[in-house]
Enzyme design. Sequence first.
Site, PDB file in Angstrom:
ATOM      1  N   ASP A   7      -1.151  -6.021  -0.481  1.00 25.53           N
ATOM      2  CA  ASP A   7      -1.449  -5.389   0.805  1.00 25.53           C
ATOM      3  C   ASP A   7      -2.931  -5.058   0.876  1.00 25.53           C
ATOM      4  O   ASP A   7      -3.466  -4.433  -0.048  1.00 25.53           O
ATOM      5  CB  ASP A   7      -0.677  -4.051   0.872  1.00 25.53           C
ATOM      6  CG  ASP A   7       0.232  -3.970   2.062  1.00 25.53           C
ATOM      7  OD1 ASP A   7       0.043  -4.746   3.017  1.00 25.53           O
ATOM      8  OD2 ASP A   7       1.136  -3.127   2.025  1.00 25.53           O
TER       9      ASP A   7
ATOM     10  N   LYS B 214      -1.655  -9.328   2.690  1.00 26.40           N
ATOM     11  CA  LYS B 214      -0.928  -8.865   3.884  1.00 26.40           C
ATOM     12  C   LYS B 214      -1.818  -7.945   4.704  1.00 26.40           C
ATOM     13  O   LYS B 214      -2.524  -7.093   4.152  1.00 26.40           O
ATOM     14  CB  LYS B 214       0.367  -8.142   3.490  1.00 26.40           C
ATOM     15  CG  LYS B 214       1.145  -7.651   4.704  1.00 26.40           C
ATOM     16  CD  LYS B 214       2.589  -7.308   4.373  1.00 26.40           C
ATOM     17  CE  LYS B 214       2.783  -5.945   3.761  1.00 26.40           C
ATOM     18  NZ  LYS B 214       2.301  -4.834   4.604  1.00 26.40           N
TER      19      LYS B 214
ATOM     20  N   ASP C 188       0.842  -1.201   0.000  1.00 23.00           N
ATOM     21  CA  ASP C 188       0.000   0.000   0.000  1.00 23.00           C
ATOM     22  C   ASP C 188       0.881   1.257   0.000  1.00 23.00           C
ATOM     23  O   ASP C 188       0.377   2.378  -0.080  1.00 23.00           O
ATOM     24  CB  ASP C 188      -1.020  -0.009   1.144  1.00 23.00           C
ATOM     25  CG  ASP C 188      -0.371  -0.053   2.515  1.00 23.00           C
ATOM     26  OD1 ASP C 188       0.870  -0.214   2.598  1.00 23.00           O
ATOM     27  OD2 ASP C 188      -1.110   0.068   3.514  1.00 23.00           O
ATOM     28  N   SER C 189       2.217   1.059   0.027  1.00 23.39           N
ATOM     29  CA  SER C 189       3.135   2.171  -0.222  1.00 23.39           C
ATOM     30  C   SER C 189       2.937   2.704  -1.640  1.00 23.39           C
ATOM     31  O   SER C 189       3.463   3.761  -1.994  1.00 23.39           O
ATOM     32  CB  SER C 189       4.589   1.714  -0.035  1.00 23.39           C
ATOM     33  OG  SER C 189       4.831   0.517  -0.741  1.00 23.39           O
TER      34      SER C 189
ATOM     35  N   GLU D 150      -1.908  -5.621   8.427  1.00 28.07           N
ATOM     36  CA  GLU D 150      -1.112  -5.033   9.519  1.00 28.07           C
ATOM     37  C   GLU D 150      -1.776  -5.303  10.869  1.00 28.07           C
ATOM     38  O   GLU D 150      -3.011  -5.298  10.969  1.00 28.07           O
ATOM     39  CB  GLU D 150      -0.978  -3.520   9.303  1.00 28.07           C
ATOM     40  CG  GLU D 150      -0.142  -3.172   8.085  1.00 28.07           C
ATOM     41  CD  GLU D 150       0.124  -1.679   7.947  1.00 28.07           C
ATOM     42  OE1 GLU D 150      -0.215  -0.898   8.863  1.00 28.07           O
ATOM     43  OE2 GLU D 150       0.688  -1.290   6.907  1.00 28.07           O
TER      44      GLU D 150
ATOM     45  N   GLU E 182       8.672  -4.559  10.795  1.00 31.01           N
ATOM     46  CA  GLU E 182       9.101  -3.237  10.316  1.00 31.01           C
ATOM     47  C   GLU E 182       9.479  -2.327  11.478  1.00 31.01           C
ATOM     48  O   GLU E 182       8.757  -2.233  12.478  1.00 31.01           O
ATOM     49  CB  GLU E 182       7.975  -2.588   9.480  1.00 31.01           C
ATOM     50  CG  GLU E 182       8.358  -1.181   9.000  1.00 31.01           C
ATOM     51  CD  GLU E 182       7.475  -0.621   7.907  1.00 31.01           C
ATOM     52  OE1 GLU E 182       6.537  -1.305   7.463  1.00 31.01           O
ATOM     53  OE2 GLU E 182       7.740   0.536   7.505  1.00 31.01           O
TER      54      GLU E 182
END
Length: 305
Positions: free
Chosen positions: A102, A132, A63-64, A134, A201
């Site tokens: 993501d 993915k 999602d970057s 978080e 991270e």
Amino acid sequence: MSITPIGGPLDDSRSGKPIQKVTITSLRERKLRREPITCLTAYDYPTARLVDEAGIEMILVGDSLAQAILGYENTLSVTMDEMLHHTKAVRRGVKRALLLADMPYGSYHLDPQTALANATRFVKEGGAEVVKIEGGEKRADLIRRIIDAEIPVCGHIGLTPQSVNVMGGYKVQGKTLSDVEQLMRDAVALDRAGACCLVLEGIPREVAAMITAEVNTPTIGIGAGPECDGQVLVFHDLLNLTFTQPAKFVRRYGNAAAVISEAVQAFKTDVKSLQYPSDDESYHLPKDTRASLEMVLARKQSMRG
Ligand code: KIV
């Protein structure tokens, strides 16, 4: 004839050579063999092809995307549709690597049904093999449900950018004893829930090393030191395409910004000075058409004169 080839290498339709597809099982095997795993982000077809053909094992449509490609301030704004659009493009470029997508902020936070529906879209529409998510302990039940729907899940703990407002900025996590204990609980919970890999991270090297030794799940570090089972970087960080100061953990392996700027400047100079295109770079009439045209033009000229 079977449509599900069992075992054995797949054929690469581009080169015709056999390829050994990376799977969640082969990631675990790499962890057991202590063979470092490589992962990079990609957001489009050409970069996906380059990264895949370089032999990187995991490709993440992160999602970057929000900052790297779409120019948003942080990852919170990027939508399911935007993520899917780019995942489809990356899918078309990837043959060998394991493809992860993501889940963007808001796509798994409301209720488990919506989360499951969104995870399913990444597989059905985007062609992702893993999604993915978080968050630690608190996501364990959701991760189990998604895995129950036959979708492998990658966890992501430590500095989780979707929590930027709760964390009060992008800060290294796990610096106090109680934070270290929480990170260990998070990692163990996701390991037990069956996560196929775990991004660590922005945490101290010592903590990442402890987690990596404790869990069976392969850990993939970003700003988490060298003891992780693998390392991930954002493609645009690797190549100086972010227009920002890099974080401490970023190593620039190339300067694509300089290469692109130089090429664009050279094109501009050549066009302005009539150096581009040359005669060699132009199409020409066939000989007989050219001869006929010259005759027509000569006739017109003589009628005028
Ligand atoms: O979105 C992303 O690029 C990521 C990586 C930094 C792990 O989540």
